[in-house]
Design an enzyme around this catalytic site. Structure first.
Site, PDB file in Angstrom:
ATOM      1  N   ARG A   1       0.878  -1.172   0.000  1.00  0.00           N
ATOM      2  CA  ARG A   1       0.000   0.000   0.000  1.00  0.00           C
ATOM      3  C   ARG A   1       0.914   1.221   0.000  1.00  0.00           C
ATOM      4  O   ARG A   1       1.731   1.399   0.889  1.00  0.00           O
ATOM      5  CB  ARG A   1      -0.909  -0.018   1.232  1.00  0.00           C
TER       6      ARG A   1
ATOM      7  N   ASP B   1       1.692   4.919   0.430  1.00  0.00           N
ATOM      8  CA  ASP B   1       1.145   6.015   1.214  1.00  0.00           C
ATOM      9  C   ASP B   1       1.157   7.325   0.420  1.00  0.00           C
ATOM     10  O   ASP B   1       2.167   7.690  -0.188  1.00  0.00           O
ATOM     11  CB  ASP B   1       1.981   6.179   2.489  1.00  0.00           C
ATOM     12  N   ALA B   2       0.039   8.041   0.444  1.00  0.00           N
ATOM     13  CA  ALA B   2      -0.079   9.428  -0.023  1.00  0.00           C
ATOM     14  C   ALA B   2       0.692   9.703  -1.304  1.00  0.00           C
ATOM     15  O   ALA B   2       1.544  10.597  -1.360  1.00  0.00           O
ATOM     16  CB  ALA B   2       0.362  10.386   1.090  1.00  0.00           C
TER      17      ALA B   2
ATOM     18  N   GLU C   1      -2.847   5.033  -1.802  1.00  0.00           N
ATOM     19  CA  GLU C   1      -3.569   6.089  -1.098  1.00  0.00           C
ATOM     20  C   GLU C   1      -3.346   7.352  -1.931  1.00  0.00           C
ATOM     21  O   GLU C   1      -2.206   7.758  -2.154  1.00  0.00           O
ATOM     22  CB  GLU C   1      -3.055   6.317   0.319  1.00  0.00           C
TER      23      GLU C   1
ATOM     24  N   HIS D   1     -15.318   6.178   3.863  1.00  0.00           N
ATOM     25  CA  HIS D   1     -15.254   6.444   5.301  1.00  0.00           C
ATOM     26  C   HIS D   1     -15.862   7.783   5.658  1.00  0.00           C
ATOM     27  O   HIS D   1     -16.642   7.903   6.607  1.00  0.00           O
ATOM     28  CB  HIS D   1     -13.811   6.420   5.799  1.00  0.00           C
TER      29      HIS D   1
ATOM     30  N   HIS E   1      -5.948   3.696  10.812  1.00  0.00           N
ATOM     31  CA  HIS E   1      -5.016   4.403  11.701  1.00  0.00           C
ATOM     32  C   HIS E   1      -5.185   5.912  11.590  1.00  0.00           C
ATOM     33  O   HIS E   1      -5.140   6.635  12.595  1.00  0.00           O
ATOM     34  CB  HIS E   1      -3.582   3.997  11.377  1.00  0.00           C
ATOM     35  N   ASP E   2      -5.379   6.413  10.356  1.00  0.00           N
ATOM     36  CA  ASP E   2      -5.539   7.855  10.158  1.00  0.00           C
ATOM     37  C   ASP E   2      -6.805   8.376  10.814  1.00  0.00           C
ATOM     38  O   ASP E   2      -6.793   9.374  11.537  1.00  0.00           O
ATOM     39  CB  ASP E   2      -5.590   8.179   8.660  1.00  0.00           C
ATOM     40  N   GLN E   3      -7.915   7.708  10.527  1.00  0.00           N
ATOM     41  CA  GLN E   3      -9.207   8.253  10.913  1.00  0.00           C
ATOM     42  C   GLN E   3      -9.463   8.157  12.409  1.00  0.00           C
ATOM     43  O   GLN E   3     -10.313   8.877  12.934  1.00  0.00           O
ATOM     44  CB  GLN E   3     -10.335   7.548  10.138  1.00  0.00           C
ATOM     45  N   ILE E   4      -8.754   7.282  13.089  1.00  0.00           N
ATOM     46  CA  ILE E   4      -8.830   7.246  14.556  1.00  0.00           C
ATOM     47  C   ILE E   4      -7.705   8.101  15.140  1.00  0.00           C
ATOM     48  O   ILE E   4      -7.925   9.026  15.921  1.00  0.00           O
ATOM     49  CB  ILE E   4      -8.708   5.804  15.097  1.00  0.00           C
TER      50      ILE E   4
END
Length: 567
Positions: A247, A249-250, A281, A304, A372-375
């Site tokens: 995955r 990232d960004a 992502e 989300h 992990h991001d959204q929490i």
């Protein structure tokens, strides 16, 4: 040239791209200092009669010695010695070729909170027994200190010393494959962390200083040595460690589609014969990268974000983009993939974002209720178990697990954890102060933390307690959540996954302020229909003669869902 040490029968060859230096010396711990030969393009190389477990570093000047930026392991942290690694490993699952993409049900995990690589390996049987088919490790590359999310990594080739050895990481993957689990790794190719990144001291051309990003100058992936640095890193994880997918990232912060496409093509060519999955992502919602470019899917933040608005009523910060007509937006997400497909959004200063995505398969999108991001990017790290109505959260969970997008869970979801997942680091001195204050300043725009005293309640990222609080403990009603996940995943494996390949959306529409109905034609031409009500008023679900394949709550009432599969 490739980066990092290469083992041979008569010793080890070392190399470093240091175009800003005229002299570099290889230092062997408890051994000799070996001059390195410089080529015209800035590569330094030399050989030494040393083997595995040798500690080494590069001396740039009297007052500066640096680790190998392609170190395969470290001794003494990111400022310490690099270690020569023999990647020979006797795999118990040497015949493993992976699992098809449509079979993926992924759980994201943080290695440190489970006790390192060995701790994750011991946990795997629980994940497999529930019906999850893959785990995704948050970044495991070496970072400053002993605890971190991993996105502050500075040595992308070296597994974090505090997590375990390279062989222990391989043993984790070997055990996962024995249990039928695929293993993904989150990799960060858009920036380096602030503690232990020495590249600027000898290779300023590794970055484009004139291109601004949140982390400084952009990584210069258009330069051949930099391109190779990252592509070879990806190949190392896929081939030497046998990860089943990555995955990225960004990637919007990389701002180089040619690099992304070339990387995917090379990774595909050099992993032929295996099920390898490449996931992006990408805040830009770039559908082009998901169509014949080599990438399987993108994390769908839109899924989300709109569900978070419906479940919690929160509309601040980036949730403002989804506050207006959330049911219509959810319908578009279910029917077309992305919600933003070129429209302007409030959180992006009205600038257009995204490209049309209705032509893509539903499996081109990884859906999640939280990660992990959204929490962790919440000030207090709260999970949805503390923010949402329980019955509505059950219904949203059923949508996630029975819909045709690829579902992603976060560690703890399946047992109703109410533990926070907080932002944690292990920085010191001025950097620790800057991270702590930056974190609190970030939330000053939120009404709940406008008062400076209120911001003092935001946990210090560097406190050991912040890390320990982030371990996922079962919630008070863990058994009920486990039963729900087990039941839904059984249905997914038996009735959804066999029909997923070439599934396509038929359409979706809002049927209330918080309610939608969506339909898909599956591979065997069966029609999957999902009706969901996350609003506060009752609605009329479709009248379908057949009994639902799955239902929870009273049909049409708040917090209800019904799912039909019709031939």
């Amino acid at each position: 040239m490739n980066w990092g040490p290469t083992l041979a029968e008569d010793g080890t060859k070392f190399r470093l791209w240091a175009p800003d230096r005229e002299v570099v010396t290889l230092e062997i711990a408890d051994g000799d200092a070996v001059p390195m030969t410089r080529s015209a393009d800035g590569w330094f190389s030399t050989s030494a009669s040393v083997g595995p477990n040798t500690r080494y570093r590069f001396r740039l000047s009297d007052d500066l010695a640096v680790p190998d930026p392609a170190s395969r392991a470290q001794s003494g942290g990111v400022h310490g010695w690099s270690v020569v690694v023999d990647h020979t490993y006797e795999w118990r699952t040497s015949d493993w070729i992976g699992r098809p993409w449509e079979e993926m049900v992924i759980q994201e995990v943080h290695v440190g909170t489970l006790g390192g690589f060995a701790g994750v390996a011991d946990h795997l049987w629980k994940i497999a027994a529930l019906g999850i088919t893959a785990i995704e490790l948050m970044p495991v590359n070496a970072f400053g200190g002993t605890r971190n999310w991993g996105y502050d990594g500075v040595l992308p080739y070296a597994p974090a010393e505090s997590y375990g050895t390279p062989d222990e990481l391989k043993a984790l993957i070997d055990r996962a494959h024995e249990l039928g689990l695929a293993v993904f790794l989150d990799v960060v190719y858009n920036h380096f962390g602030p503690d232990g990144n020495y590249l600027g001291a000898y290779a300023k051309g590794f970055f484009h200083a004139e291109v601004d990003t949140p982390w400084g100058g952009a990584v210069a992936v258009d330069q051949a040595p930099v391109h190779r640095y990252f592509v070879d890193n990806a190949l190392m994880w896929l081939n030497e460690y046998k990860f089943d997918g990555l995955r990225f990232d960004a990637v919007h912060a990389i701002e180089n589609d040619d690099f992304l496409d070339a990387m995917a093509a090379e990774l595909r060519a050099k992993t032929a014969g295996r099920h390898i999955h490449l996931v992006l992502e990408n805040e830009g919602n770039d559908a082009d990268r998901l169509h014949a470019s080599g990438y399987d899917a993108q994390w769908n933040d839109d899924f989300h974000n709109v569900l978070h608005v419906l479940l919690t009523g929160e509309t601040s910060a980036y949730y403002a983009d989804f506050a207006d007509r959330p049911a219509d937006r959810l319908a578009r997400c279910l029917g077309e993939g992305f919600i933003y497909q070129g429209e302007g959004s409030p959180n992006h200063d009205g600038k257009p974002r995204g490209k049309p995505s209705a032509h893509l398969s539903p499996t081109a999108f990884v859906a999640f209720l939280q990660n992990h991001d959204q929490i962790g990017n919440r000030a207090l790290g709260e999970r949805l178990t503390l923010l949402a109505d329980r019955q509505k959260l059950r219904a949203a969970t059923a949508l996630l697990l029975l819909g045709p997008q690829i579902p992603l869970l976060f560690i703890g979801d399946d047992h109703g954890s109410e533990s926070p997942f907080l932002f944690f680091t292990d920085f010191h001195d001025d950097l620790a102060d800057a991270v702590r204050e930056g974190r609190r300043k970030e939330f000053a725009k939120f009404a709940a933390f406008a008062d400076p005293e209120a911001r003092e309640a935001i946990p210090d990222p560097n406190a050991h307690e912040t890390f320990h609080r982030s371990h996922a403990h079962p919630g008070a009603d863990a058994t009920a959540w486990q039963d729900l996940y087990r039941n839904l995943l059984k249905i997914r494996h038996e009735q959804i996954i066999p029909r997923l390949r070439n599934a396509a959306a038929i359409g979706a529409e809002a049927i209330g302020e918080g309610a939608v109905v969506a339909r898909w034609k599956m591979a065997d031409r069966a029609v999957l229909t999902i009706a969901l009500n996350l609003g506060d008023e009752a609605v009329a679900f479709p009248e379908i003669e057949a009994a639902p394949t799955y239902a929870d709550g009273d049909a049409g009432q708040p917090g209800s869902i019904a799912v039909w599969l019709q031939p």
